[in-house]
Scaffold this motif. Structure first.
Motif, PDB file in Angstrom:
ATOM      1  N   VAL A   1       0.839  -1.195   0.000  1.00 26.86           N
ATOM      2  CA  VAL A   1       0.000   0.000   0.000  1.00 26.86           C
ATOM      3  C   VAL A   1       0.877   1.249   0.000  1.00 26.86           C
ATOM      4  O   VAL A   1       0.694   2.143  -0.823  1.00 26.86           O
ATOM      5  CB  VAL A   1      -0.959  -0.002   1.218  1.00 26.86           C
ATOM      6  CG1 VAL A   1      -1.755   1.288   1.274  1.00 26.86           C
ATOM      7  CG2 VAL A   1      -1.881  -1.199   1.152  1.00 26.86           C
TER       8      VAL A   1
ATOM      9  N   SER B   1      -0.773   4.825  -2.269  1.00 25.08           N
ATOM     10  CA  SER B   1      -1.543   3.681  -2.745  1.00 25.08           C
ATOM     11  C   SER B   1      -2.189   4.014  -4.090  1.00 25.08           C
ATOM     12  O   SER B   1      -2.383   5.178  -4.432  1.00 25.08           O
ATOM     13  CB  SER B   1      -2.605   3.293  -1.712  1.00 25.08           C
ATOM     14  OG  SER B   1      -3.508   4.351  -1.525  1.00 25.08           O
TER      15      SER B   1
ATOM     16  N   THR C   1       1.118   0.212  -7.071  1.00 27.38           N
ATOM     17  CA  THR C   1       0.889  -0.063  -5.655  1.00 27.38           C
ATOM     18  C   THR C   1      -0.578  -0.423  -5.431  1.00 27.38           C
ATOM     19  O   THR C   1      -1.456  -0.021  -6.186  1.00 27.38           O
ATOM     20  CB  THR C   1       1.271   1.139  -4.767  1.00 27.38           C
ATOM     21  OG1 THR C   1       0.600   2.293  -5.236  1.00 27.38           O
ATOM     22  CG2 THR C   1       2.768   1.364  -4.786  1.00 27.38           C
TER      23      THR C   1
ATOM     24  N   SER D   1      -4.270  -0.652  -3.508  1.00 22.83           N
ATOM     25  CA  SER D   1      -5.139   0.303  -2.810  1.00 22.83           C
ATOM     26  C   SER D   1      -5.366  -0.192  -1.389  1.00 22.83           C
ATOM     27  O   SER D   1      -5.154  -1.356  -1.079  1.00 22.83           O
ATOM     28  CB  SER D   1      -6.476   0.440  -3.538  1.00 22.83           C
ATOM     29  OG  SER D   1      -7.228  -0.751  -3.400  1.00 22.83           O
ATOM     30  N   ARG D   2      -5.775   0.709  -0.537  1.00 17.93           N
ATOM     31  CA  ARG D   2      -6.049   0.330   0.854  1.00 17.93           C
ATOM     32  C   ARG D   2      -7.178  -0.704   0.920  1.00 17.93           C
ATOM     33  O   ARG D   2      -7.147  -1.614   1.723  1.00 17.93           O
ATOM     34  CB  ARG D   2      -6.414   1.556   1.687  1.00 17.93           C
ATOM     35  CG  ARG D   2      -5.245   2.491   1.862  1.00 17.93           C
ATOM     36  CD  ARG D   2      -5.564   3.577   2.885  1.00 17.93           C
ATOM     37  NE  ARG D   2      -4.513   4.556   2.925  1.00 17.93           N
ATOM     38  CZ  ARG D   2      -3.366   4.401   3.560  1.00 17.93           C
ATOM     39  NH1 ARG D   2      -3.129   3.283   4.191  1.00 17.93           N
ATOM     40  NH2 ARG D   2      -2.452   5.342   3.553  1.00 17.93           N
TER      41      ARG D   2
END
Length: 143
Positions: free
Chosen positions: A36, A87, A113, A115-116
């Motif tokens: 993240v 993120s 990257t 995502s949360r």
């Protein structure tokens, strides 16, 4: 003792020091693990005879070209983290080998990257299925 076409005689020891090679091959990628707020990357040292080899690791945001990480590293693993790594963002990593004789060709890799939400998804699914299984066991319902 040294010998030539003329004959043999005493010889002095000669010590020769050669310069290390300039890297001619790019490192091979071992792994890239996007998180993240971080990116883990590992590579394999390029072929050649190197006494001291370092790697210039650079990470740029792909859309803007802004460098968020640039560091000389002597190891073959790096963790790129900090406030610059966001993120859901695409980055371009480059790993350039260098010796006292100069730089070699760079290894480049685009990385996205996570995502949360996607980072939380596996634990959410695990919890959901555990609850379903518990519900099935308690009430003997088939799922």
């Amino acid at each position: 003792m040294g010998c030539t076409a003329v004959g043999c005689g005493s010889a002095k020891e000669l010590t020769v020091t050669t310069y290390e090679d300039k890297p001619t091959y790019r490192p091979s990628l071992r792994y890239v693990i996007p998180g993240v707020n971080n990116i883990r990357v590992g590579w394999i040292k390029p072929a050649g005879s190197f006494k001291n080899i370092f790697y210039l690791v650079n990470c740029k945001e792909k859309e803007t070209g802004v460098s968020i990480f640039q560091k000389n590293i002597s190891d073959v693993d790096a963790v790129i983290s900090g406030q610059g790594v966001e993120s859901d963002t695409e980055y371009t990593l480059s790993i350039t080998p260098q010796t006292s004789q100069g730089y070699g060709p760079a290894l480049t890799k685009d990385v996205f990257t996570r995502s949360r939400c996607s980072a939380m998804l596996p634990s959410f699914l695990l919890t959901f299925f555990c609850v379903l299984i518990a519900f099935d066991c308690i009430f003997c319902y088939e799922i």
